[in-house]
Design a protein around this motif. Structure first.
Motif, short mmCIF file in Angstrom:
data_model
loop_
_atom_site.label_atom_id
_atom_site.label_comp_id
_atom_site.label_asym_id
_atom_site.label_seq_id
_atom_site.Cartn_x
_atom_site.Cartn_y
_atom_site.Cartn_z
N HIS A 167 12.11 0.68 1.57
CA HIS A 167 11.04 1.55 2.08
C HIS A 167 9.78 0.78 2.46
O HIS A 167 8.76 1.38 2.80
CB HIS A 167 10.70 2.61 1.03
CG HIS A 167 11.88 3.40 0.59
ND1 HIS A 167 12.57 4.26 1.43
CD2 HIS A 167 12.52 3.46 -0.61
CE1 HIS A 167 13.58 4.81 0.77
NE2 HIS A 167 13.57 4.35 -0.46
N VAL A 168 9.85 -0.55 2.43
CA VAL A 168 8.71 -1.39 2.80
C VAL A 168 8.66 -1.52 4.32
O VAL A 168 9.68 -1.77 4.98
CB VAL A 168 8.82 -2.78 2.14
CG1 VAL A 168 7.71 -3.71 2.63
CG2 VAL A 168 8.75 -2.65 0.62
N VAL A 169 7.47 -1.36 4.90
CA VAL A 169 7.28 -1.46 6.35
C VAL A 169 6.12 -2.40 6.65
O VAL A 169 5.23 -2.60 5.82
CB VAL A 169 7.03 -0.08 6.99
CG1 VAL A 169 8.23 0.84 6.79
CG2 VAL A 169 5.77 0.55 6.44
N ASP A 170 6.14 -2.96 7.85
CA ASP A 170 5.04 -3.81 8.32
C ASP A 170 3.96 -3.00 9.03
O ASP A 170 2.85 -3.50 9.24
CB ASP A 170 5.56 -4.89 9.26
CG ASP A 170 6.46 -5.90 8.56
OD1 ASP A 170 6.18 -6.22 7.38
OD2 ASP A 170 7.45 -6.33 9.17
N ARG A 171 4.30 -1.76 9.42
CA ARG A 171 3.35 -0.90 10.11
C ARG A 171 3.75 0.54 9.85
O ARG A 171 4.93 0.87 9.82
CB ARG A 171 3.35 -1.19 11.61
CG ARG A 171 2.19 -0.56 12.37
CD ARG A 171 2.16 -1.02 13.82
NE ARG A 171 0.98 -0.54 14.51
CZ ARG A 171 -0.18 -1.19 14.53
NH1 ARG A 171 -0.30 -2.33 13.87
NH2 ARG A 171 -1.21 -0.70 15.19
N LEU A 172 2.76 1.41 9.69
CA LEU A 172 3.03 2.81 9.38
C LEU A 172 3.42 3.60 10.63
O LEU A 172 3.00 3.30 11.74
CB LEU A 172 1.79 3.47 8.76
CG LEU A 172 1.29 2.91 7.43
CD1 LEU A 172 0.04 3.66 7.00
CD2 LEU A 172 2.37 2.97 6.36
N GLY A 173 4.20 4.66 10.39
CA GLY A 173 4.50 5.62 11.43
C GLY A 173 5.71 5.31 12.26
O GLY A 173 6.20 4.18 12.31
N GLY B 76 0.83 -1.19 0.00
CA GLY B 76 0.00 0.00 0.00
C GLY B 76 0.87 1.24 0.00
O GLY B 76 1.76 1.39 0.83
N VAL B 77 0.62 2.14 -0.95
CA VAL B 77 1.37 3.40 -1.03
C VAL B 77 0.70 4.40 -0.09
O VAL B 77 -0.40 4.86 -0.34
CB VAL B 77 1.41 3.94 -2.46
CG1 VAL B 77 2.20 5.25 -2.51
CG2 VAL B 77 2.03 2.92 -3.41
N ASP B 78 1.36 4.71 1.02
CA ASP B 78 0.79 5.58 2.05
C ASP B 78 1.60 6.84 2.23
O ASP B 78 2.81 6.77 2.53
CB ASP B 78 0.73 4.84 3.39
CG ASP B 78 -0.50 3.97 3.52
OD1 ASP B 78 -1.55 4.50 3.89
OD2 ASP B 78 -0.39 2.75 3.26
N ILE B 79 0.97 7.99 2.06
CA ILE B 79 1.60 9.25 2.44
C ILE B 79 1.53 9.35 3.95
O ILE B 79 0.44 9.30 4.54
CB ILE B 79 0.91 10.44 1.76
CG1 ILE B 79 1.21 10.43 0.26
CG2 ILE B 79 1.36 11.77 2.38
CD1 ILE B 79 0.54 11.54 -0.52
N ALA C 62 6.44 12.55 2.64
CA ALA C 62 7.05 11.23 2.87
C ALA C 62 6.06 10.15 2.50
O ALA C 62 4.86 10.28 2.75
CB ALA C 62 7.48 11.07 4.33
N VAL C 63 6.56 9.07 1.92
CA VAL C 63 5.73 7.94 1.50
C VAL C 63 6.34 6.65 2.05
O VAL C 63 7.54 6.40 1.89
CB VAL C 63 5.64 7.85 -0.03
CG1 VAL C 63 4.96 6.55 -0.47
CG2 VAL C 63 4.88 9.05 -0.59
N GLN C 64 5.51 5.84 2.69
CA GLN C 64 5.92 4.51 3.12
C GLN C 64 5.12 3.47 2.35
O GLN C 64 3.98 3.71 1.94
CB GLN C 64 5.70 4.32 4.63
CG GLN C 64 6.64 5.14 5.48
CD GLN C 64 6.48 4.88 6.97
OE1 GLN C 64 5.41 4.51 7.44
NE2 GLN C 64 7.56 5.07 7.72
N LEU C 65 5.74 2.32 2.13
CA LEU C 65 5.11 1.22 1.40
C LEU C 65 4.75 0.15 2.42
O LEU C 65 5.60 -0.57 2.93
CB LEU C 65 6.05 0.69 0.33
CG LEU C 65 6.54 1.75 -0.67
CD1 LEU C 65 7.62 1.18 -1.57
CD2 LEU C 65 5.38 2.29 -1.49
N ARG C 66 3.47 0.08 2.74
CA ARG C 66 2.98 -0.81 3.80
C ARG C 66 2.68 -2.20 3.24
O ARG C 66 1.84 -2.36 2.35
CB ARG C 66 1.74 -0.17 4.41
CG ARG C 66 0.88 -1.00 5.35
CD ARG C 66 1.62 -1.63 6.51
NE ARG C 66 0.69 -1.87 7.61
CZ ARG C 66 0.03 -3.02 7.83
NH1 ARG C 66 0.20 -4.05 7.00
NH2 ARG C 66 -0.78 -3.13 8.86
N LEU C 67 3.42 -3.21 3.72
CA LEU C 67 3.19 -4.58 3.29
C LEU C 67 1.84 -5.05 3.82
O LEU C 67 1.61 -5.07 5.03
CB LEU C 67 4.31 -5.49 3.79
CG LEU C 67 4.21 -6.97 3.38
CD1 LEU C 67 4.27 -7.10 1.86
CD2 LEU C 67 5.33 -7.77 4.03
#
Length: 320
Positions: free
Chosen positions: A142-148, A63-66, A120-125
């Motif tokens: 830049h892939v993360v398991d949780r945002l923030g 998921g592309v998350d700002i 900033a953009v994170q890529l949420r698995l």
């Protein structure tokens, strides 16, 4: 129809118009929809670079998350304006992909800078139990398991009102509301645009609570609020149908000209308020001069007293 191009250095440009929904007072576009334009420019940049959000999710479970958007508005947009958004990769800060977004618009035959935004953009698995391919190599870090990046939790005593706990002793206003599905994306997470809507609404409720509602000042003085700067940072994930406890705290009133306030949002889990987002917004007021023009005004005593007054007042809306 918008048009987009990519330069050899990876900079992208997008011609974009504001959405009609954002033209709330006369033909001026509100801060929320300016940020929507910034968001669209970032998603277009990724699309032009070969990473469209739809494919990243459908193929790779990303998921592309700002997660951070810091926007300064230098010139107001009007509904029929055609803006040119330039998006450049920015130095990393350890919180995902970083971009600098600048938007220009034509005024009197000249090109003027209207918006500068840092994103900033994170890529949420988020495979949700379905098969997903490995992330593209270029994006893997830049892939993360949780945002923030997390925030400081607040413990609430059993039976206590979370809003009383969050607003006690502060020049603040609190609001609790169940997060609807249309504030979310990638099936269940509240997205940045949802927090932008939350920020817009809590300002409106705060001003009404203090006796200086937007409609009151519009009817009595032809005044409207204007926003030169806003920022929101996601600290953790809020989920669909959770109650979001949002607190709006006035931090500084500058020479009867602008005020800055902080927005903090939490969800209550196991007796602990978990911070999910924080942000700041700067407001001034302007008088409507005609159907196209406005000019900034100094705060009068009524508005100044309202911004500085009634500490600790809270209100609820919806399902708390």
């Amino acid at each position: 129809m918008s048009t987009s191009t990519t330069a050899p250095d990876g900079t992208t440009r997008l011609e974009i118009r504001p959405r009609y929904e954002g033209s709330n007072i006369c033909t001026w576009i509100g801060f929320k929809h300016v940020n929507y334009m910034v968001e669209e420019a970032v998603y277009d940049h990724l699309r032009q670079r070969g990473f469209p959000a739809g494919r990243l999710y459908e193929r790779h479970g990303l998921g592309v998350d700002i997660t951070d958007i810091d926007t300064k508005i230098k010139t107001a947009f009007h509904i029929d304006d055609l803006a040119t958004a330039t998006v450049r990769p920015a130095p990393a800060k350890g919180d995902g992909l970083r971009f600098l977004v600048e938007m220009t618009v034509e005024r009197g035959g000249e090109t003027v800078k209207a918006v500068v935004s840092k994103v900033a953009v994170q890529l949420r698995l988020d495979p949700r139990g379905h098969f997903a391919q490995e992330p593209p190599t270029e994006l893997a870090e830049h892939v993360v398991d949780r945002l923030g990046a997390g925030g400081e939790p607040v413990r609430v005593e059993p039976g206590a009102d979370p809003l009383d706990r969050l607003t006690a002793g502060r020049n603040a206003f609190g609001w609790a509301w169940r997060m609807p599905y249309f504030y979310c994306h990638f099936t269940e997470r509240v997205q940045m645009s949802g927090y932008l809507r939350q920020m817009e609404e809590i300002v409106d409720l705060f001003l009404e609570d203090r006796g200086v509602s937007i409609k009151t000042l519009l009817d009595e003085q032809d005044w409207i609020p204007v926003v030169p700067h806003s920022r929101i940072t996601i600290l953790d994930e809020a989920r669909m149908e959770e109650t979001l406890y949002t607190v709006f705290t006035v931090e500084n009133v500058f020479k009867r000209f602008t005020y800055t306030a902080r927005m903090d949002s939490y969800v209550l889990r196991d007796g602990v308020l978990v911070p999910t987002a924080t942000g700041r917004i700067t407001h001034g007021w302007a008088v409507i001069e005609n159907r196209r023009d406005w000019s900034l005004v100094d705060f009068d005593d009524r508005l100044l007293d309202a911004l500085n007054g009634k500490e600790g007042k809270t209100a609820g809306r919806g399902t708390a």
